[in-house]
Scaffold this active site. Structure first.
Site, PDB file in Angstrom:
ATOM      1  N   GLN A 306       1.784   5.104   0.325  1.00  0.00           N
ATOM      2  CA  GLN A 306       1.111   4.184  -0.570  1.00  0.00           C
ATOM      3  C   GLN A 306       0.410   5.023  -1.634  1.00  0.00           C
ATOM      4  O   GLN A 306       0.310   6.239  -1.492  1.00  0.00           O
ATOM      5  CB  GLN A 306       0.092   3.341   0.199  1.00  0.00           C
ATOM      6  CG  GLN A 306      -0.930   4.186   0.922  1.00  0.00           C
ATOM      7  CD  GLN A 306      -1.299   3.621   2.280  1.00  0.00           C
ATOM      8  OE1 GLN A 306      -0.540   2.887   2.895  1.00  0.00           O
ATOM      9  NE2 GLN A 306      -2.477   3.967   2.742  1.00  0.00           N
ATOM     10  N   ASP A 378       1.360   5.771   8.908  1.00  0.00           N
ATOM     11  CA  ASP A 378       0.473   4.645   8.630  1.00  0.00           C
ATOM     12  C   ASP A 378       1.267   3.399   8.282  1.00  0.00           C
ATOM     13  O   ASP A 378       2.121   3.408   7.393  1.00  0.00           O
ATOM     14  CB  ASP A 378      -0.451   5.028   7.466  1.00  0.00           C
ATOM     15  CG  ASP A 378      -1.540   4.003   7.231  1.00  0.00           C
ATOM     16  OD1 ASP A 378      -2.371   3.812   8.129  1.00  0.00           O
ATOM     17  OD2 ASP A 378      -1.557   3.400   6.137  1.00  0.00           O
ATOM     18  N   GLU A 407       2.069   3.834  13.753  1.00  0.00           N
ATOM     19  CA  GLU A 407       0.808   3.100  13.784  1.00  0.00           C
ATOM     20  C   GLU A 407       1.104   1.680  13.302  1.00  0.00           C
ATOM     21  O   GLU A 407       0.948   1.356  12.133  1.00  0.00           O
ATOM     22  CB  GLU A 407      -0.230   3.789  12.884  1.00  0.00           C
ATOM     23  CG  GLU A 407      -1.624   3.177  12.966  1.00  0.00           C
ATOM     24  CD  GLU A 407      -1.938   2.216  11.833  1.00  0.00           C
ATOM     25  OE1 GLU A 407      -2.957   1.514  11.925  1.00  0.00           O
ATOM     26  OE2 GLU A 407      -1.180   2.189  10.845  1.00  0.00           O
ATOM     27  N   TYR A 521     -15.027   5.257   4.769  1.00  0.00           N
ATOM     28  CA  TYR A 521     -15.557   5.124   3.418  1.00  0.00           C
ATOM     29  C   TYR A 521     -16.702   6.096   3.108  1.00  0.00           C
ATOM     30  O   TYR A 521     -17.248   6.075   2.012  1.00  0.00           O
ATOM     31  CB  TYR A 521     -16.031   3.686   3.194  1.00  0.00           C
ATOM     32  CG  TYR A 521     -14.981   2.676   3.553  1.00  0.00           C
ATOM     33  CD1 TYR A 521     -13.852   2.502   2.750  1.00  0.00           C
ATOM     34  CD2 TYR A 521     -15.078   1.932   4.724  1.00  0.00           C
ATOM     35  CE1 TYR A 521     -12.864   1.588   3.091  1.00  0.00           C
ATOM     36  CE2 TYR A 521     -14.088   1.014   5.074  1.00  0.00           C
ATOM     37  CZ  TYR A 521     -12.981   0.851   4.264  1.00  0.00           C
ATOM     38  OH  TYR A 521     -11.997  -0.033   4.612  1.00  0.00           O
TER      39      TYR A 521
END
Length: 644
Positions: A306, A378, A407, A521
């Site tokens: 991504q 992922d 995953e 984050y």
């Protein structure tokens, strides 16, 4: 027109989707083949399994043995990595058929001179195949069969063990039949047995408020090794996007100093073939991987396909993204979660061939530059299945040691399809299985159905994305119980730390399975020196797994009856039954639990057993089928070694 044959071969197992996919094994394991093989009439038939490695020229053969109702079985061992082919072949065994029929006539006192001459012809058919000793014996048999003076000796020789063995060793195949050719893919042992530890490298610094580096991670390697972990998994280590970057607790708008999510990959500093500037250089990462290997640890990289909005791909290859009429790209979503910092790659692009090639190059880059042999992938379920089948096959051709963990917490058929396409291991629903019935049913599904042939589970009690309700109390006993179950039910296990062993489990909001102040984050400064009961017992369990072969596999498991739904027990054994263990675990984190545990007496030879609790060192002698156990919540399990 169909070739002439009288042999029917049906229900050849194991196979997946009529042979479309390969079953899986690791080096040294066996493939147990079964098939229904029969013919018309009453002739004696025989069958075998033929198998060979993809690089071998000659097929090996092992004869099948009949069980019941025209079912046959045999097993072969896989010795090398890569693909093996195997199939079942059956035939009417005319020599054995002659031998069997003639013996019955002899028992009926019939004169069998003609039958003896017929037998001599069968012997002549195998003479050229036999070795010198066998040929000498066969000449004596032929002489007895063809001379009337040796008639009585010939009758004795008809059913001799030696003659039967030679006929079986050198069958004459006539109008034989073959099954479909099937495949098994063989991996190295780590595909089946691994112990994973995950942490964020940016939280590795000793200095409060300072971003961690690869050098900081090197300092933590001895801790990971000392706890018995052999795989260290890092979230993405690439540059993090600055456009639409997420703030703390998944805030849509980042504040000054917010570091963003590592899964928002790519910025003006580079993309998937670059490292985050604050973590260090590729050379620094290469040094980390090398030092980890010296301690028996493999570094697993995150392979996340991504891009952040400012990833170089977006500018250089806009055709790899799906643009809306207003010139924007729809960001990624996994309702109710939204990922404004991520642009999905458009796999239906007309330029898909170049896209696939580039994504393959990314994987090969880290394999060949930094000796990466394990990828955690992922969200693979959001990309085409056939892309994964192609990519994994292409990598395995030149780097067979590379393993892939899927995953994918999604629908069962999708998780299964990814495993069939070649993923070496898979995340599972274990995270949400808590009751005795849920755990038993789920593990039986994984180990007693077709899934055992291709789906290798990796049990994780938690991940950065999943703060399960069961752990949110922070209760120490629940953490002990969940790790013990994960590490002894499955041969592959993983935890996200130090969150897990430090029992940091506050949820972002009531009813949410997300962590408050998630490391996704922001970064933290941990005191990595803390030792507690959890770190001690996790370490003990991990090293016991390394010492006991029964815990290094998943499928050889038998659940034992108990008279308390808060206590579950299960027996595990290695393929040769040279190592056997019995696990008893309480699911009640607050109260002492008692139960009678029923031993699998048939599997244990219907004899008393001596047990050693490998956690406490205490020994026991169980001479009854039902045996009493008592487990306090502070140490809610026994891990028994069974002594024969």
């Amino acid at each position: 027109m169909q070739n002439q044959t009288r042999i029917v071969i049906e229900n050849v197992l194991p196979q997946l989707d009529h042979g479309h996919f390969a079953i899986k094994r690791i080096v040294g394991q066996k493939v147990q083949v079964t098939a229904d093989v029969f013919t018309d009439g009453h002739d004696v038939i025989a069958c075998c399994v033929r198998y060979k490695h993809e690089k071998d020229k000659k097929w090996q053969e092992i004869r099948m043995n009949p069980t019941n109702n025209d079912a046959w079985t045999a097993e072969f061992k896989v010795e090398k990595q890569g693909f093996y082919a195997y199939f079942v072949e059956g035939w009417v065994d005319y020599a054995l058929n002659w031998q069997h029929g003639t013996a019955r006539k002899i028992q009926d006192k019939q004169h069998v001179k003609s039958e003896l001459l017929e037998g001599a012809e069968y012997i002549n058919g195998v003479l050229k195949l036999a070795d010198a000793t066998e040929r000498e014996y066969l000449k004596k048999v032929t002489q007895a069969f063809t001379f009337e003076a040796h008639y009585d000796l010939a009758l004795e020789m008809v059913m001799s063990i030696e003659l039967t063995a030679i006929f079986k060793k050198y069958p004459i195949l006539h109008i034989e039949n073959k099954s479909l050719e099937l495949q098994v893919y063989v991996d190295r042992k780590k595909a089946l047995f691994s112990t994973w530890y995950e942490f964020f490298p940016r939280s590795a610094s000793e200095v409060a408020g300072q971003h961690g580096t690869f050098k900081d991670c090197e300092r933590l390697l001895p801790r990971v090794a000392a706890m018995g972990f052999d795989t260290l998994y890092f979230p993405p280590i690439h540059p993090i996007g600055e456009v639409n970057r997420k703030g703390k607790n998944n805030a849509t708008n980042a504040q000054t100093g917010d570091v963003g999510s590592p899964w928002g990959i790519g910025s003006h500093h580079g993309g998937h073939k670059a490292t985050h500037i604050e973590l260090g250089s590729i050379e620094d990462f290469k040094s980390l991987v090398k030092k980890a290997q010296e301690l028996g640890i493999e570094v697993a990289m995150d392979y996340a396909l991504q891009a952040a909005p400012d990833h170089p791909y977006v500018k250089d290859f806009p055709q790899w993204f799906k643009w809306r009429p207003d010139g924007t790209v729809q960001y990624a979503e996994n309702p109710p979660k939204k990922y404004q910092d991520i642009q999905p790659i458009y796999f239906e692009s007309t330029d898909w061939k170049n896209l696939w090639k580039e994504l393959l190059d990314v994987a090969l880059f880290w394999i060949e530059q930094c000796n990466i042999k394990v990828y955690r992938v992922d969200n693979p379920h959001t990309k085409p299945f056939y892309f994964w089948g192609w990519l994994i096959a292409e990598i395995k051709k030149i780097h067979p040691d590379v393993l892939f963990l899927a995953e994918a917490f999604t629908r069962p058929k999708i998780m299964n399809e990814l495993a069939k396409q070649g993923f070496s291991q898979s995340y599972t629903y274990f995270t949400w299985r808590n009751s005795k019935q849920e755990l038993t049913d789920y593990v039986n599904e994984l180990t007693q159905t077709e899934q055992k042939e291709y789906y290798r589970p990796n049990f994780w009690p938690n991940t950065p994305d999943i703060n399960p309700f069961a752990l949110q109390s922070g209760n120490e006993n629940i953490h002990l119980q969940k790790y013990f179950l994960a590490a002894t039910l499955s041969s592959s296990v993983g935890i996200y730390g130090p969150i897990f062993e430090y029992r940091i489990a506050s949820p972002m909001a009531p009813g949410k399975e997300e962590y408050l102040n998630s490391e996704k984050y922001e970064f933290f400064t941990w005191d990595w020196s803390i030792q507690n009961k959890l770190t001690t017992l996790i370490t003990r369990i991990n090293f016991l797994r390394k010492e006991h072969a029964s815990l290094q596999q998943t499928n050889n498991i038998v659940f034992c009856d108990t008279n308390n739904d808060q206590i579950m027990a299960y027996y595990k054994f290695d393929d040769d039954r040279q190592n056997e263990t019995l696990m008893v675990v309480s699911l009640d984190p607050f109260n002492t639990s008692t139960a009678l545990v029923r031993l699998p007496m048939k599997a244990l030879g219907n004899r008393p057993v001596e047990l050693t609790d490998l956690i406490t060192g205490n020994s026991y002698y169980w001479d009854k089928e039902f045996n009493y156990v008592e487990l306090p919540p502070e140490l809610p399990f026994h891990l028994f070694k069974i002594h024969r």
